[in-house]
Design an enzyme around this catalytic site. Structure first.
Site, short mmCIF file in Angstrom:
data_model
loop_
_atom_site.label_atom_id
_atom_site.label_comp_id
_atom_site.label_asym_id
_atom_site.label_seq_id
_atom_site.Cartn_x
_atom_site.Cartn_y
_atom_site.Cartn_z
N HIS A 195 30.95 95.51 39.96
CA HIS A 195 32.20 95.86 39.29
C HIS A 195 32.79 97.11 39.92
O HIS A 195 32.06 98.00 40.35
CB HIS A 195 31.92 96.09 37.80
CG HIS A 195 33.15 96.26 36.97
ND1 HIS A 195 34.11 95.27 36.84
CD2 HIS A 195 33.58 97.30 36.21
CE1 HIS A 195 35.06 95.70 36.03
NE2 HIS A 195 34.77 96.92 35.65
N CYS B 63 3.63 86.25 35.66
CA CYS B 63 3.78 87.35 34.70
C CYS B 63 3.88 86.89 33.26
O CYS B 63 3.96 87.72 32.35
CB CYS B 63 4.99 88.21 35.06
SG CYS B 63 6.58 87.35 34.94
N CYS C 2 38.60 93.13 39.84
CA CYS C 2 38.51 94.57 39.59
C CYS C 2 38.73 95.38 40.87
O CYS C 2 39.22 96.51 40.82
CB CYS C 2 37.17 94.92 38.96
SG CYS C 2 35.75 94.27 39.86
#
Length: 853
Positions: free
Chosen positions: A834, A225, A357
């Site tokens: 998260h 690419c 978290c």
């Protein structure tokens, strides 16, 4: 000098702050008088060594630190430290007199702040480029004093050469040796030096490199690419291709991943991370970052001189850190909304200690529940008064829960954080004079100092192989583990107010033999409801399936085009991917799907004394005060890899779950007859046996072959038969199964699911029992830790009659529920992404995102 100080228990913070922060001109004491003053207390003074547990970073009962108003007070006897607010409690219990007071004050001259903006480049502690645990001296002045409580009531400024030698050595040791908190933190981190050597590195075969001459660095680009970032070099064939695309859209176009799918070349190195010291090497075969001890030789083969290379792109550790730092509110459904930062009691943020978290979101929800607040919120810390002095409070679950509750609910630490460009607030939250504009800037940012619950994380996760690390974890697994830990602790204390009870409920399963139509009912305890997602219920399901067909066609054609371009030595220019379609499913659809009938194969019916199909459905036997629901977005692919389902669940504020109520035996139903397990033969999958008999094999031989291959499948049994012709094991009589006297708490539907995957029923039941009915964990145990399963099966049965278990009482209220909290995961896998929590407080929804509230 010594200074008279009335350190009574009623001494005010302002008075203490004055004595701790200012010079004291007054009374001096001669060396002899100082020696005589302190000598009666020397016998309790201890000198720490490198293995001593020295606490000096954070109060053991609060989240005050050396940056707080009065700093911390470290006992010269036990090396425990307390803030001014709790010092009197400890002194009253211990009768310790001498304490080292440590306080740090930010330097006012900005030129003295040497490393404020030091960039973190490594997931490590205490090493170059990592988190520096002892860098305070660059930005802070440290004030030390010896505080002498009753009966002396003196503060002695340090250093002071006239102090007794034992006291000086004690203070020196406290300051010299790493704190217990830092030792725990360092243990949890995994540095890149812990990467394992790849098993493919030393025998790596590198292909002919004549067709791949080394390219100048400025010409490095993806062969497919043309991308010039996130490039990887295949060490086998020398192709340079872009890396994988990440869940947030960043990264490459997956061309190196596709290359590996086609070639199975094991090792790739990230271009731009190559330096004389090493590089990022990834092993597709081992699915992890690895070490290549022959990296210099492997790179030289492709014309790359490692010693001349310089770092030009981010390492994987740095990218992981950036992803965590860049996960702001815009990553969630709140993007574009005008969010108002909140501060005060109940709105305290939790600092992310490195992929924590999942824990922060879970604890914010739990401590928003009134029953949990009542149980643990105790600003006076009466629990500490009741505990013996010998109690190790850092390992006490009840103490750490109370400490966390006080930190979150008091509001003492919910203070706006300083703007990074303005040093207007000290690290511990101590306010300094600021202009109105500066205050507005701080509040607008939404950041607050919050609290860092290291000791809580340590005591909960210490014995767990995953929760003791700093790797990302699954929030529901953490909730289940935490509840088991607390429940065990509460029952050990014979507590009558177990906070876990508000989540417990009975699950009622009804089994109907499809041949006799007799039924049986089983109950099991649960903490949460796991809801599979019925995609077929989505109103846009047909559109979604069309999209899936387009996507599969695109990926197939793209691979063919890439292969053709490679053969013709031309760049591959991929077409645009089809526009994604996300199916939408309602919560009610998930709930109704959960209670629908399912057919279970291999069910042993005591009515027909054989295996058949059973019709099973599950309902709730009781309704808890708080119903925890997990949407099962994760599933296992055919390759055994977990993937996350990309689906939206429509929001629902209220639920009426009357239709989920189980009512036990219905009128006209006939129960399956009870049968003594010892009268049954061993578990044999008769479907496989019948297949073998139909092929002309001896029935006894077939049964033994099926048993020896764990009821897996016909192919395995046939292979065993041909490999063991003449083996006496095939002629072994099938004896009645002897009861072990042991019972296992395993969900029968999950057992049957594992059996359908070719696993032994008995072993599946034990694995599910050991993993608390976590299918994924049970399957993993069957493959990676069969020793634990066998150990449990061979262990002697406990004499249940001798073990008195307190009866479990279940809350059983009405069937109406109102949504009050959600824990959401952003990302494609539990090992990345998260977590945030949304909680409804006083009629408004509040989002808790680590330190932002």
């Amino acid at each position: 000098t010594t200074n008279s100080l009335s350190l009574s228990l009623s001494f005010t913070p302002a008075q203490l702050q004055h004595h701790m922060s200012h010079s004291h001109p007054s009374s001096s004491a001669s060396p002899n008088s100082l020696q005589s003053l302190l000598s009666p207390f020397l016998k309790k003074v201890q000198i720490p060594h490198e293995h001593s547990k020295v606490y000096k970073d954070e109060c053991l009962l609060s989240f005050d630190t050396v940056y707080s108003d009065a700093g911390l007070f470290v006992s010269l006897n036990t090396f425990q430290c307390y803030s001014k607010g709790y010092l009197h409690k400890y002194e009253k219990k211990s009768h310790d007199t001498l304490y080292l007071n440590i306080k740090r004050i930010e330097k006012k001259d900005p030129n003295e702040k040497l490393h404020k903006d030091q960039e973190i480049k490594r997931l490590a502690i205490g090493v170059e480029g990592g988190f520096q645990v002892d860098s305070f001296s660059d930005n802070y002045d440290e004030l030390l004093s010896l505080v002498c409580l009753e009966p002396i009531n003196q503060v002695i400024q340090l250093p002071n050469d006239e102090l007794p030698d034992k006291i000086q050595k004690s203070i020196s040791g406290i300051l010299k040796f790493a704190s217990a908190e830092k030792k725990e933190a360092i243990k949890a981190w995994v540095d890149d030096k812990d990467y394992k050597e790849s098993k493919y590195a030393r025998d790596l075969k590198q292909l002919d490199n004549e067709g791949h001459p080394p390219l100048p660095r400025e010409n490095w680009q993806c062969k497919e690419c043309g991308m010039k970032d996130n490039l990887w070099l295949c060490l086998t064939c020398g192709q340079i291709l872009c890396g994988r695309r990440y869940f947030d859209g960043s990264g490459g176009n997956n061309h190196m991943v596709d290359h590996n799918d086609q070639t199975a070349h094991p090792l790739v190195v990230k271009m731009g991370t190559i330096t004389p010291e090493g590089a990022d090497v990834f092993s597709y075969a081992e699915n992890d970052m690895v070490l290549d001890p022959l990296l210099r030789e492997h790179l030289a083969y492709w014309g790359i001189d490692q010693d001349k290379m310089k770092k030009t792109s981010k390492s994987m550790a740095e990218m992981e850190l950036d992803l965590n730092k860049n996960l702001e509110f815009s990553s969630i459904s709140e993007a574009g909304k005008n969010l108002e930062p909140l501060f005060g009691p109940g709105f305290t943020g939790l600092c992310n200690m490195g992929n924590t978290c999942y824990m922060a979101s879970t604890m914010q929800v739990l401590f928003s529940i009134p029953e949990w607040k009542k149980k643990y919120y105790d600003p006076d810390f009466k629990l500490f008064d009741e505990l013996p002095l010998s109690t190790n409070i850092t390992d006490n679950v009840e103490v750490q829960l109370t400490k966390l509750a006080n930190g979150l609910l008091s509001g003492d630490y919910s203070i706006p954080a300083e703007d990074e460009s303005e040093h207007t607030t000290s690290e511990g939250g101590d306010k300094m004079d600021t202009s109105d504009d500066e205050q507005k800037t701080k509040i607008k940012s939404g950041e607050q100092h919050g609290i860092t619950p290291r000791s809580f994380k340590n005591v909960i996760g210490r014995d767990h192989p995953e929760f003791s690390t700093n790797r990302q974890q699954d929030a529901i697994e953490y909730f289940q583990y935490l509840m088991s830990k607390i429940d065990q602790n509460e029952r050990g204390m014979n507590a009558s107010d177990d906070p876990v009870d508000i989540f417990k409920f009975k699950m009622e399963s009804r089994w109907e033999c499809t041949q006799s139509h007799n039924v049986k009912y089983t109950d099991e305890e649960a903490l949460n409801l796991n809801l599979p997602v019925p995609l077929e219920k989505s109103p846009n399901f047909s559109v979604y399936m069309e999209y899936r067909e387009k996507l599969e066609k695109f990926e197939r054609e793209d691979k063919e085009a890439m292969k053709k371009a490679t053969e013709e030595n031309k760049p591959h220019l991929p077409k645009d991917r089809p526009e994604a379609v996300r199916p939408r499913v309602t919560m009610l659809d998930c709930l109704r799907n959960f209670t629908s009938d399912e057919i279970v194969d291999g069910f042993y019916s005591t009515a027909i004394k054989g295996r058949t199909q059973a019709r099973k459905n599950t309902r709730l036997g009781t309704f808890p005060d708080y119903l925890v629901v997990q949407i099962q977005r994760y599933y296992l692919t055919n390759m055994g890899q977990p993937k996350k389902m990309d689906v939206s669940i429509d929001e629902v504020q209220e639920l009426d779950l009357k239709f989920m109520r189980g009512n036990g035996l219905r009128e006209g139903e006939v129960l399956l007859p009870e049968e003594d397990e010892s009268s049954q033969g061993p578990d044999i999958n008769m479907d496989i046996v019948n297949q073998l008999v139909d092929m002309g094999m001896n029935e006894l031989h077939a049964k033994n072959a099926v048993l020896e291959t764990g009821n897996s499948n016909a192919d395995a049994a046939i292979t065993f038969l041909f490999a063991n012709q003449g083996n006496p094991v095939l002629d072994r009589p099938i004896e009645a199964k002897k009861s072990s006297g042991k019972t296992y708490n395993a969900d029968e539907s999950l057992v049957q699911n594992m059996v359908s995957m070719g696993m032994s029923e008995a072993e599946s039941r034990v694995a599910l029992h050991l993993t608390k009915n976590d299918t994924e964990a049970a399957i993993d145990m069957m493959f990676s830790n069969m020793e634990a399963v066998q150990k449990e099966m061979n262990a002697p049965a406990q004499e249940e009659a001798k073990i008195e278990k307190p009866p479990t009482t279940y809350c059983d209220g009405n069937e109406q529920y109102e949504l009050f909290a959600m824990v959401s995961h952003i990302g494609t896998h539990t090992s990345c992404g998260h977590y945030v929590a949304h909680i409804k407080i006083d009629g408004q929804w509040v989002i808790f995102n680590d330190r932002k509230v």
